[in-house]
Design a protein around this motif. Structure first.
Motif, PDB file in Angstrom:
ATOM      1  N   LYS A  64       0.885  13.580 -10.473  1.00 17.41           N
ATOM      2  CA  LYS A  64       1.676  14.806 -10.529  1.00 17.41           C
ATOM      3  C   LYS A  64       2.351  14.954 -11.882  1.00 17.41           C
ATOM      4  O   LYS A  64       2.373  16.060 -12.462  1.00 17.41           O
ATOM      5  N   ARG A  65       2.875  13.867 -12.413  1.00 22.23           N
ATOM      6  CA  ARG A  65       3.541  13.938 -13.717  1.00 22.23           C
ATOM      7  C   ARG A  65       2.540  14.154 -14.840  1.00 22.23           C
ATOM      8  O   ARG A  65       2.826  14.877 -15.812  1.00 22.23           O
ATOM      9  N   LEU A  66       1.380  13.553 -14.751  1.00 19.67           N
ATOM     10  CA  LEU A  66       0.351  13.785 -15.771  1.00 19.67           C
ATOM     11  C   LEU A  66      -0.114  15.234 -15.753  1.00 19.67           C
ATOM     12  O   LEU A  66      -0.359  15.825 -16.818  1.00 19.67           O
ATOM     13  N   SER A  67      -0.223  15.815 -14.571  1.00 20.97           N
ATOM     14  CA  SER A  67      -0.603  17.230 -14.479  1.00 20.97           C
ATOM     15  C   SER A  67       0.466  18.117 -15.109  1.00 20.97           C
ATOM     16  O   SER A  67       0.152  19.115 -15.771  1.00 20.97           O
ATOM     17  N   ALA A  68       1.740  17.754 -14.905  1.00 20.94           N
ATOM     18  CA  ALA A  68       2.820  18.525 -15.521  1.00 20.94           C
ATOM     19  C   ALA A  68       2.763  18.437 -17.042  1.00 20.94           C
ATOM     20  O   ALA A  68       2.987  19.436 -17.742  1.00 20.94           O
ATOM     21  N   LEU A  69       2.462  17.256 -17.577  1.00 20.02           N
ATOM     22  CA  LEU A  69       2.347  17.107 -19.027  1.00 20.02           C
ATOM     23  C   LEU A  69       1.153  17.884 -19.563  1.00 20.02           C
ATOM     24  O   LEU A  69       1.225  18.475 -20.654  1.00 20.02           O
ATOM     25  N   GLY A  74       0.005   6.260 -18.338  1.00 16.17           N
ATOM     26  CA  GLY A  74      -1.324   5.692 -18.537  1.00 16.17           C
ATOM     27  C   GLY A  74      -1.385   4.217 -18.179  1.00 16.17           C
ATOM     28  O   GLY A  74      -2.366   3.742 -17.590  1.00 16.17           O
ATOM     29  N   ARG A  75      -0.332   3.477 -18.506  1.00 20.39           N
ATOM     30  CA  ARG A  75      -0.280   2.067 -18.114  1.00 20.39           C
ATOM     31  C   ARG A  75      -0.178   1.930 -16.597  1.00 20.39           C
ATOM     32  O   ARG A  75      -0.709   0.981 -16.014  1.00 20.39           O
ATOM     33  N   CYS A  76       0.514   2.878 -15.968  1.00 20.53           N
ATOM     34  CA  CYS A  76       0.580   2.864 -14.503  1.00 20.53           C
ATOM     35  C   CYS A  76      -0.806   3.046 -13.895  1.00 20.53           C
ATOM     36  O   CYS A  76      -1.154   2.381 -12.909  1.00 20.53           O
ATOM     37  N   LEU A  77      -1.611   3.931 -14.472  1.00 25.78           N
ATOM     38  CA  LEU A  77      -2.967   4.131 -13.968  1.00 25.78           C
ATOM     39  C   LEU A  77      -3.796   2.849 -14.100  1.00 25.78           C
ATOM     40  O   LEU A  77      -4.590   2.517 -13.205  1.00 25.78           O
ATOM     41  N   THR A  78      -3.613   2.128 -15.201  1.00 34.14           N
ATOM     42  CA  THR A  78      -4.331   0.862 -15.386  1.00 34.14           C
ATOM     43  C   THR A  78      -3.927  -0.153 -14.321  1.00 34.14           C
ATOM     44  O   THR A  78      -4.774  -0.852 -13.752  1.00 34.14           O
ATOM     45  N   LEU A  79      -2.624  -0.239 -14.035  1.00 37.68           N
ATOM     46  CA  LEU A  79      -2.157  -1.177 -13.017  1.00 37.68           C
ATOM     47  C   LEU A  79      -2.611  -0.757 -11.627  1.00 37.68           C
ATOM     48  O   LEU A  79      -2.920  -1.616 -10.786  1.00 37.68           O
ATOM     49  N   LEU A  80      -2.663   0.539 -11.373  1.00 40.33           N
ATOM     50  CA  LEU A  80      -3.169   1.013 -10.081  1.00 40.33           C
ATOM     51  C   LEU A  80      -4.631   0.632  -9.909  1.00 40.33           C
ATOM     52  O   LEU A  80      -5.064   0.240  -8.817  1.00 40.33           O
ATOM     53  N   GLU A  81      -5.382   0.721 -10.985  1.00 37.96           N
ATOM     54  CA  GLU A  81      -6.789   0.319 -10.913  1.00 37.96           C
ATOM     55  C   GLU A  81      -6.909  -1.179 -10.640  1.00 37.96           C
ATOM     56  O   GLU A  81      -7.774  -1.616  -9.867  1.00 37.96           O
ATOM     57  N   ASP A 138       0.822  -1.217   0.000  1.00 40.18           N
ATOM     58  CA  ASP A 138       0.000   0.000   0.000  1.00 40.18           C
ATOM     59  C   ASP A 138       0.851   1.260   0.000  1.00 40.18           C
ATOM     60  O   ASP A 138       0.506   2.256  -0.659  1.00 40.18           O
ATOM     61  N   GLU A 139       1.967   1.246   0.727  1.00 42.44           N
ATOM     62  CA  GLU A 139       2.806   2.440   0.800  1.00 42.44           C
ATOM     63  C   GLU A 139       3.365   2.802  -0.571  1.00 42.44           C
ATOM     64  O   GLU A 139       3.321   3.972  -0.989  1.00 42.44           O
ATOM     65  N   PHE A 140       3.885   1.806  -1.291  1.00 39.96           N
ATOM     66  CA  PHE A 140       4.418   2.081  -2.617  1.00 39.96           C
ATOM     67  C   PHE A 140       3.311   2.484  -3.584  1.00 39.96           C
ATOM     68  O   PHE A 140       3.498   3.391  -4.406  1.00 39.96           O
ATOM     69  N   VAL A 141       2.181   1.832  -3.525  1.00 42.70           N
ATOM     70  CA  VAL A 141       1.076   2.145  -4.435  1.00 42.70           C
ATOM     71  C   VAL A 141       0.585   3.573  -4.216  1.00 42.70           C
ATOM     72  O   VAL A 141       0.314   4.307  -5.172  1.00 42.70           O
ATOM     73  N   GLU A 142       0.460   3.986  -2.956  1.00 46.12           N
ATOM     74  CA  GLU A 142       0.035   5.357  -2.675  1.00 46.12           C
ATOM     75  C   GLU A 142       1.047   6.359  -3.225  1.00 46.12           C
ATOM     76  O   GLU A 142       0.668   7.376  -3.833  1.00 46.12           O
ATOM     77  N   ALA A 143       2.332   6.085  -3.008  1.00 45.14           N
ATOM     78  CA  ALA A 143       3.367   6.991  -3.514  1.00 45.14           C
ATOM     79  C   ALA A 143       3.372   7.016  -5.039  1.00 45.14           C
ATOM     80  O   ALA A 143       3.528   8.088  -5.655  1.00 45.14           O
ATOM     81  N   ALA A 144       3.187   5.842  -5.658  1.00 48.14           N
ATOM     82  CA  ALA A 144       3.167   5.778  -7.121  1.00 48.14           C
ATOM     83  C   ALA A 144       1.962   6.518  -7.688  1.00 48.14           C
ATOM     84  O   ALA A 144       2.075   7.226  -8.698  1.00 48.14           O
ATOM     85  N   GLU A 145       0.817   6.378  -7.059  1.00 47.12           N
ATOM     86  CA  GLU A 145      -0.382   7.059  -7.550  1.00 47.12           C
ATOM     87  C   GLU A 145      -0.217   8.577  -7.470  1.00 47.12           C
ATOM     88  O   GLU A 145      -0.565   9.307  -8.408  1.00 47.12           O
ATOM     89  N   THR A 146       0.319   9.067  -6.372  1.00 48.77           N
ATOM     90  CA  THR A 146       0.553  10.505  -6.237  1.00 48.77           C
ATOM     91  C   THR A 146       1.540  11.004  -7.281  1.00 48.77           C
ATOM     92  O   THR A 146       1.336  12.057  -7.913  1.00 48.77           O
TER      93      THR A 146
END
Length: 393
Positions: free
Chosen positions: A243-248, A350-357, A231-239
């Motif tokens: 953040k990177r998608l917002s920058a793009l 985008g693939r990261c978002l799919t894996l997070l889901e 959970d700790e890594f997943v939360e950090a990865a999601e944040t």
């Protein structure tokens, strides 16, 4: 491991660093450990190693760098020498646990490599097939799209899992008690591997800012494949992903100001104009000096500012000239290169978002887990009706 004329082995002359590099390279080349089902004379034809992996002492492991220890663990797992009774992997993992806090910002690739290796070890079957059927039977490849995705990014997972199964197969000369001891030792190795994976993911969560999108995606993929509750890594990865998608997205909003070449040329022209004006005004050549306020702070302020402006103009002109040279010499535009990089980063995120889901749909229990469907009951009924209507229409 061919003996020399004096009875020693070539391995005896290798340093611990060389042994680590050799095992890692063999694993990357697809060399696997022997399963003991064929004669040693024919095993080499199947790219299999007959002797076990060299076991390094604690003093040798302490002399290794962090990179070499991580490569040693990855190499032993890739080769498949994880049979009970082999201390090579256990000693290497124990040494790595003691150094887990020494990972730095530039070691994110090691964290990713260790996650992939430990995931392969933990996904390997805990029980081996009968020795009489090893030659005729192979493990059926999975149809899970996530496992197929892992095959593309790493190696053929079917072959890896097959060779990671226990090499000490129970034959005619082995008693049930020996098999029970081997199974217990195998469980101890897997438990240490799970503990080490947890420590690796903690370090990955702390250094998520230094990871590339591909590294985050690979770690998430193997966390979902196991699955492993991180959970700790997943939360950090999601944040970090959001953040990177917002920058793009913010960068895409500024694309209307022009291409990189145009902006660079405009900056160079403006810098040259400002530098020329400051140089002229500081030398007193202009009767109507619009920069007289610059000299109020003290004598020579105007000349200092003019020199700074000249250096800025030179840097801007050099940047514009480099972009022009790339465009004329390589027939590549800087704007196109940046656009390709942005598209690649957005694709990985985008693939990261799919894996997070997918991770969010996993329900972890004490010793088990369950995967929830991405659709609710009503949605599944609608999909089923549409599929059946097309089949029978």
């Amino acid at each position: 491991n061919t003996p020399l004329s004096d009875g020693r082995s070539y391995l005896d002359d290798l340093s611990p660093e060389d042994v680590s590099a050799m095992l890692f390279a063999l694993g990357e080349l697809g060399i696997r450990s022997s399963r003991g089902t064929e004669s040693p004379e024919t095993e080499h034809r199947r790219l299999r190693i007959v002797p076990p992996c060299p076991v390094l002492s604690e003093e040798m492991l302490d002399s290794l760098s962090l990179t070499s220890v991580a490569n040693l663990v990855s190499g032993i797992i890739a080769i498949g020498d994880t049979s009970p009774g082999s201390d090579a992997l256990e000693n290497a993992m124990k040494n790595l646990e003691q150094r887990i806090d020494t990972f730095g910002p530039g070691d994110t690739y090691l964290l990713c490599r260790l996650t992939v290796a430990l995931s392969r070890l933990l996904r390997a079957p805990t029980s081996a097939p009968s020795s009489n059927n090893v030659k005729d039977k192979k493990m059926k490849p999975t149809n899970d799209e996530e496992a197929n995705e892992a095959d593309v990014s790493a190696e053929n997972e079917e072959q890896v899992i097959e060779n990671l199964s226990p090499t000490s197969l129970m034959g005619d000369d082995e008693s049930p008690s020996d098999s029970a001891i081997a199974k217990r030792d195998q469980e101890e190795i897997r438990k240490r591997a799970r503990d080490l994976l947890g420590l690796v993911l903690e370090q990955a969560a702390a250094r998520i800012d230094d990871m590339s999108g591909e590294q985050i995606r690979r770690i998430l993929l193997h966390v979902v494949l196991l699955p492993y509750q991180a959970d700790e890594f997943v939360e950090a990865a999601e944040t970090e992903v959001h953040k990177r998608l917002s920058a793009l997205d913010a960068d895409a909003a500024t694309a209307s100001f022009g291409s990189l070449e145009e902006l660079s040329q405009q900056t160079a022209d403006a810098a040259v104009d400002i530098a020329t004006s400051l140089s002229t005004s500081s030398s007193g050549e202009s009767g109507d000096n619009p920069f007289k306020f610059l000299k109020k702070g003290g004598k020579g302020k105007g000349k200092d500012l003019a020199a700074e402006a000249n250096r800025a103009a030179a840097s801007a002109c050099e940047a514009a000239a480099r972009l022009d040279r790339i465009h004329r010499g390589a027939h590549l535009k800087g704007e196109e290169i940046l656009h390709q990089i942005e598209q690649g980063a957005a694709f990985e995120l985008g693939r990261c978002l799919t894996l997070l889901e997918r991770y969010r749909r996993i329900e972890f229990a004490d010793d088990s887990f369950s995967r929830q469907s991405r659709y609710d009951d009503e949605r599944r009924k609608i999909i089923g009706k549409r599929v059946c209507s097309r089949l029978f229409s």
